[in-house]
Motif scaffolding. Structure first.
Motif, mmCIF file in Angstrom:
data_model
loop_
_atom_site.group_PDB
_atom_site.id
_atom_site.type_symbol
_atom_site.label_atom_id
_atom_site.label_comp_id
_atom_site.label_asym_id
_atom_site.label_seq_id
_atom_site.Cartn_x
_atom_site.Cartn_y
_atom_site.Cartn_z
ATOM 1 N N ALA A 44 0.917 -1.158 -0.050
ATOM 2 C CA ALA A 44 0.357 -0.335 0.364
ATOM 3 C C ALA A 44 0.782 1.056 -0.309
ATOM 4 N N GLN A 45 2.157 1.468 0.502
ATOM 5 C CA GLN A 45 3.204 2.534 0.667
ATOM 6 C C GLN A 45 3.488 2.712 -0.647
ATOM 7 N N GLY A 46 3.753 1.630 -1.460
ATOM 8 C CA GLY A 46 4.228 1.526 -2.858
ATOM 9 C C GLY A 46 2.815 2.748 -4.160
ATOM 10 N N TYR A 47 1.855 1.526 -3.482
ATOM 11 C CA TYR A 47 0.549 1.994 -4.313
ATOM 12 C C TYR A 47 0.182 3.668 -3.902
ATOM 13 N N ILE A 48 0.465 4.096 -2.975
ATOM 14 C CA ILE A 48 0.173 5.451 -2.310
ATOM 15 C C ILE A 48 1.256 6.045 -2.965
ATOM 16 N N THR A 49 2.511 6.194 -3.189
ATOM 17 C CA THR A 49 3.759 6.873 -3.490
ATOM 18 C C THR A 49 3.559 7.259 -5.264
ATOM 19 N N ASP A 50 3.199 5.771 -6.020
ATOM 20 C CA ASP A 50 2.361 6.017 -7.175
ATOM 21 C C ASP A 50 1.531 7.388 -7.127
ATOM 22 N N LYS A 51 0.682 7.536 -6.148
ATOM 23 C CA LYS A 51 -0.948 7.662 -6.828
ATOM 24 C C LYS A 51 -0.468 9.286 -6.298
ATOM 25 N N ILE A 52 0.545 9.796 -5.393
ATOM 26 C CA ILE A 52 1.400 11.060 -5.153
ATOM 27 C C ILE A 52 2.028 11.518 -6.381
ATOM 28 N N ALA A 97 8.056 -1.704 -7.067
ATOM 29 C CA ALA A 97 9.600 -2.447 -6.306
ATOM 30 C C ALA A 97 9.325 -2.563 -5.320
ATOM 31 N N ASP A 98 7.321 -2.544 -3.780
ATOM 32 C CA ASP A 98 7.151 -2.585 -2.430
ATOM 33 C C ASP A 98 7.058 -4.169 -2.293
ATOM 34 N N ALA A 99 6.113 -4.131 -3.651
ATOM 35 C CA ALA A 99 5.980 -6.308 -3.430
ATOM 36 C C ALA A 99 7.143 -6.945 -3.942
ATOM 37 N N LEU A 100 8.280 -6.642 -5.164
ATOM 38 C CA LEU A 100 9.076 -7.460 -5.207
ATOM 39 C C LEU A 100 9.870 -7.349 -3.716
ATOM 40 N N SER A 101 10.617 -6.529 -3.262
ATOM 41 C CA SER A 101 10.674 -6.066 -2.127
ATOM 42 C C SER A 101 10.419 -7.139 -1.008
ATOM 43 N N THR A 102 9.131 -7.135 -0.857
ATOM 44 C CA THR A 102 8.595 -7.856 0.397
ATOM 45 C C THR A 102 8.519 -9.758 -0.115
ATOM 46 N N ALA A 103 8.435 -9.878 -1.193
ATOM 47 C CA ALA A 103 8.419 -11.436 -1.934
ATOM 48 C C ALA A 103 9.455 -11.598 -1.545
ATOM 49 N N LEU A 104 10.709 -11.305 -2.755
ATOM 50 C CA LEU A 104 12.357 -11.755 -2.683
ATOM 51 C C LEU A 104 12.802 -11.549 -0.958
#
Length: 315
Positions: free
Chosen positions: A181-189, A285-292
């Motif tokens: 979600a933080q990555g998503y909000i970052t992209d929205k901003i 980037a957010d989702a991949l860093s979590t998964a990796l």
């Protein structure tokens, strides 16, 4: 996901972000031709900032106010700490009619990442996280007796998603979007700022995204840290950076048990001190860093092959 699990930021309840247009900021002794106006606040419990390249203080103030308003609107969708949020209502009732477009969009993205990672990324992990928190609130060690039941509720495939309704098919399931979600909000901003004609700006809302280069002409230079300190430097120019590590949200005093949980076993993993991903969007980037950060070398290789545009740093 932490909400911020990164950079040693403490989890906090959602707070109203305060607006502050500061004096021009200087980064690494550079001398930008246009001042950097800085806002600092809290986003989903994480310390956040925007360094906006804008010659006019009044224009910067107006644009940053619009950013804060949008951040607060999105927090009311994704926050686990606000009982009135859309996500909290979905977890409580196991269904949500007429869900916000953003929730449909991000859950659909999360499901696609779940499929791409073979379930290593799974937003239905919240029941397991809650079991850990409840256990270590009363105990110093061991594992929660509720862990097997919580683990049985984890399966991203058992979420029905449409613009009319989102439904959790397992009544014991609970969602968290803290891993994305933080990555998503970052992209929205970032999209809001682009619509305002802004560039040469750095957004850090728990994940970082650079709009163009630094005003001085160089790339934005960001230190990559783990629990031992900075171990590398990433250069961003119109790209995003996310970092994950078990150090961010430990459940127990030893730090052995933390939010980076393998959804297949329910156990915290410690394959890496930290993982950092540079990608075109902060959401990815957010989702991949979590998964990796949650899987070992062989599985990481398989996942990375599906996202060749991403740049991965490990420590």
């Amino acid at each position: 996901m932490n909400p911020s699990r990164r950079r040693f930021i403490k989890i906090a309840a959602v707070q109203t972000a305060a607006l502050a247009v500061a004096s021009p900021v200087r980064l690494l002794a550079s001398k930008p031709s246009t001042p950097l106006r800085q806002w600092k606040g809290i986003v989903l419990g994480a310390e956040a900032s925007i360094q906006l390249s804008c010659a006019s203080e009044s224009q910067a103030s107006r644009i940053l106010k619009a950013c804060v308003s949008e951040i607060q609107r999105l927090e009311k969708i994704f926050s686990l700490y606000d009982e009135r949020s859309s996500l909290s209502a979905l977890n409580r009732n196991k269904q949500l009619a007429n869900p916000p477009t953003e929730l449909v969009e991000l859950l659909s993205f999360s499901r696609s990442i779940g499929q791409a990672t073979g379930g290593i990324f799974d937003p239905t992990i919240q029941a397991v996280i809650a079991a850990y928190r409840e256990h270590f609130a009363r105990n110093q060690d061991g594992l929660s007796g509720q862990l097997p039941a919580a683990l049985a509720s984890v399966d991203f495939r058992k979420i029905q998603i449409s613009s009319e309704e989102i439904r959790l098919l397992n009544p014991a399931a609970s969602l968290t979007l803290n891993g994305v979600a933080q990555g998503y909000i970052t992209d929205k901003i970032a999209a809001l700022l682009r619509a305002e004609g802004m560039g040469h700006t750095l957004i850090d809302l728990g994940e970082k995204r650079a709009l163009d280069s630094h005003p001085s002409g160089r790339s934005w230079q960001l230190g990559l840290a783990n629990r031992f300190g900075i171990h590398d430097v990433a250069e961003l120019n119109d790209r995003a950076l996310s970092s994950s590590g078990g150090y961010g949200t430990p459940f127990d005093p030893s730090g052995k048990h933390h939010h980076l949980i393998d959804p297949r076993t329910g156990l915290s993993v410690n394959h890496h001190a930290s993982v950092h991903v540079v990608a075109d969007t902060a959401t990815l980037a957010d989702a991949l860093s979590t998964a990796l950060a949650t899987c070992g070398p062989e599985e990481s290789k398989s996942i990375e092959q599906q996202f060749p545009e991403a740049l991965v740093f490990r420590s």
